[in-house]
Design a protein around this motif. Sequence first.
Motif: not given
Length: 282
Positions: A26, A37, A59, A79, A81-83, A210
């Motif tokens: 992430y 976060s 990370s 990366v 996953v990103v929210w 997500f």
Amino acid sequence: MYRSCFYLLLCLTFFPLSSFADTVRYPAIEDSGDQRSNYPIALLELALKKAGSTATLQSTSARVSKSRALHLLETGVEVDVVWTMTSIDREKRFLPIRIPIYKGLGSYRLLLIRNEDQAKFSALKDQAALKQQMMSQMHDWVDTDVLRHNKFKVLNASSYQSLFQMLLHKRVDAVPRSVLEIEAEQQLYAEQGLHIETDWLLHYPGAVYFFVSNKNPQLAEKIESGLRKALKDGSFDLLFQKHFVSQLKKMKLSERKLVELENPLLPPETPLGESILWYKPD
């Protein structure tokens, strides 16, 4: 031997490396002092655990902006996953897990202002007067487009930190921030005279999800499965309450003047009718 090599090449072609990996990557936050976060990371860990995954979270080595994080997710580099706030465009570019991680509360916005300006904001007669105040938002946030669509005056900020510097230096009158984030942000700048405005509350329908790459449906299924299990057994709500309920009571949302905004970027697939997914302020 050739058959084994061909099979490995076939797997790498049709299944991303992250689906075999022991880590889920992430984006690192832009500011080391930023605690925003903590909750999504904890929720992601919970989802993976509930889904029976042994993967650990990792990370990126460098801090990245939201737009950079989405670019890395799209290219499959660094990366997994990103929210972020959903939009029609983002749901075309990525795979959304349509469970709002903040239960929709991210779309309730309070105003961070200078202490000396509270009387000015309290004296505003209606939302038309409120819209004459200059706001600041990040250039790549969905909120920026939503505010402009609703005729607010918005000045773009190039970085998260510059939002607050623009306010401190009187380039803008207010910074709209999520009710879930504003208290911690105000505390960082309390000694410099920033204050949570006491009268107004902005709201628009929206959700933070997500997102994963379109090439990684296995990860999307795993996260959704884990979140659904956490919703069913109550562990999702317990984590949410641990992080947010006490501070929400301080905000006295029901006593504020509510300004409802349109969100033209909200995808029609948003599960607004699934009540278990949403929090309604008292």
